[in-house]
Design a protein around this motif. Structure first.
Motif, PDB file in Angstrom:
ATOM      1  N   MET A   1       0.861  -1.219  -0.030  1.00 18.92           N
ATOM      2  CA  MET A   1      -0.165   0.000  -0.057  1.00 18.92           C
ATOM      3  C   MET A   1       0.797   1.313   0.127  1.00 18.92           C
ATOM      4  N   PHE A   2       1.845   1.418   0.775  1.00 18.56           N
ATOM      5  CA  PHE A   2       2.732   2.349   1.085  1.00 18.56           C
ATOM      6  C   PHE A   2       3.710   2.560  -0.189  1.00 18.56           C
ATOM      7  N   ARG A   3       3.728   1.550  -0.996  1.00 20.22           N
ATOM      8  CA  ARG A   3       4.889   1.575  -1.997  1.00 20.22           C
ATOM      9  C   ARG A   3       4.256   2.524  -3.266  1.00 20.22           C
ATOM     10  N   ASN A   4       3.128   2.593  -3.315  1.00 20.01           N
ATOM     11  CA  ASN A   4       2.657   3.371  -4.464  1.00 20.01           C
ATOM     12  C   ASN A   4       2.498   4.901  -4.300  1.00 20.01           C
ATOM     13  N   LEU A   5       2.720   5.072  -3.014  1.00 20.53           N
ATOM     14  CA  LEU A   5       2.745   6.584  -2.511  1.00 20.53           C
ATOM     15  C   LEU A   5       4.006   7.321  -2.761  1.00 20.53           C
ATOM     16  N   SER A   6       4.020   8.618  -3.082  1.00 22.30           N
ATOM     17  CA  SER A   6       5.052   9.350  -3.472  1.00 22.30           C
ATOM     18  C   SER A   6       5.758   9.826  -2.092  1.00 22.30           C
ATOM     19  N   ILE A   7       6.853  10.278  -2.358  1.00 21.92           N
ATOM     20  CA  ILE A   7       7.913  10.368  -1.266  1.00 21.92           C
ATOM     21  C   ILE A   7       7.192  11.464  -0.323  1.00 21.92           C
ATOM     22  N   GLN A   8       6.795  12.516  -1.010  1.00 24.27           N
ATOM     23  CA  GLN A   8       6.054  13.477  -0.178  1.00 24.27           C
ATOM     24  C   GLN A   8       4.856  13.162   0.389  1.00 24.27           C
ATOM     25  N   LYS A  10       4.470   9.872   1.527  1.00 26.23           N
ATOM     26  CA  LYS A  10       5.066   8.991   2.839  1.00 26.23           C
ATOM     27  C   LYS A  10       5.560  10.141   3.951  1.00 26.23           C
ATOM     28  N   LEU A  11       6.273  11.284   3.599  1.00 28.30           N
ATOM     29  CA  LEU A  11       6.706  12.038   4.620  1.00 28.30           C
ATOM     30  C   LEU A  11       5.582  12.693   5.515  1.00 28.30           C
ATOM     31  N   THR A  12       4.567  13.003   4.626  1.00 32.73           N
ATOM     32  CA  THR A  12       3.372  13.737   5.353  1.00 32.73           C
ATOM     33  C   THR A  12       2.761  12.843   6.082  1.00 32.73           C
ATOM     34  N   ALA A  13       2.602  11.425   5.716  1.00 30.13           N
ATOM     35  CA  ALA A  13       1.857  10.510   6.668  1.00 30.13           C
ATOM     36  C   ALA A  13       2.697  10.481   7.704  1.00 30.13           C
ATOM     37  N   ALA A  14       3.977  10.139   7.805  1.00 33.68           N
ATOM     38  CA  ALA A  14       4.942   9.776   8.995  1.00 33.68           C
ATOM     39  C   ALA A  14       4.788  11.108   9.653  1.00 33.68           C
ATOM     40  N   THR A  15       5.003  12.369   9.250  1.00 33.26           N
ATOM     41  CA  THR A  15       4.879  13.785   9.929  1.00 33.26           C
ATOM     42  C   THR A  15       3.423  13.623  10.636  1.00 33.26           C
TER      43      THR A  15
END
Length: 185
Positions: A1-8, A10-15
């Protein structure tokens, strides 16, 4: 699921997750501080006031009795004529303060009633002893000390000690509550 997300993303979700965890930790800490603050406020504004009043009642009642006994043993003493009424007044003030503090415990009100009844008798006896000594009637003063002042003082003393013990137990519970809330935050 997270593999298809952009880096931005992913960073937004982690933040966002970190921010949510921080908010939860902050809420928990603030809630603990609020609970500790309320318990501390209650302790200092009510429990400590009552505890101090009870200790003052005990000390002033004891002081007035000791001064009276010294006077009966040595009728030429002058200080007991000042000490006894002053100690009685300080006892009265401490008792009034204790009674003014809120209490939901019916047993405390019952103890206050006992103190009021027997303190009234011992208070009168103390002042009468002073009058007897002043008039030179030492035997009447001794008799009043033995038959009225001391027995009624003992009832007051026991009641004040009961109040002190109740207050100390409540203070211990508050201390435990405060310490447990500070350790959990």
């Amino acid at each position: 699921m997270f593999r298809n997300l952009s880096i931005q993303l992913k960073l937004t979700a982690a933040t966002s997750i970190v921010i949510l965890l921080f908010i939860a930790a902050l809420w928990s800490a603030l809630n603990g501080m609020f609970l500790t603050s309320n318990a501390s406020e209650h302790f200092f504004q009510e429990n400590m006031v009552r505890q101090t009043a009870y200790q003052n009642m005990f000390a002033e009642g004891l002081l007035s009795g000791i001064a009276l006994r010294n006077l009966v043993l040595e009728p030429t003493l002058k200080k007991p004529f000042k000490v006894v009424p002053a100690a009685i007044n300080r006892f009265d003030a401490a008792f009034k303060l204790a009674q003014s503090m809120p209490s939901n415990d019916d047993s405390v009100r019952k103890i206050y009633s006992t103190i009021k009844q027997h303190w009234g008798k011992t208070r009168k006896a103390k002042l009468d002893v002073l009058a007897f000594v002043k008039a030179g009637n030492i035997e009447a003063a001794k008799n009043l000390l033995i038959t009225q002042e001391h027995p009624d003082w003992q009832k007051v003393r026991i009641a004040v000690q009961d109040l002190t013990n109740k207050e100390q137990a409540e203070n211990k519970d508050i201390k435990t509550s405060i310490l447990s809330s500070t350790r959990s935050t």
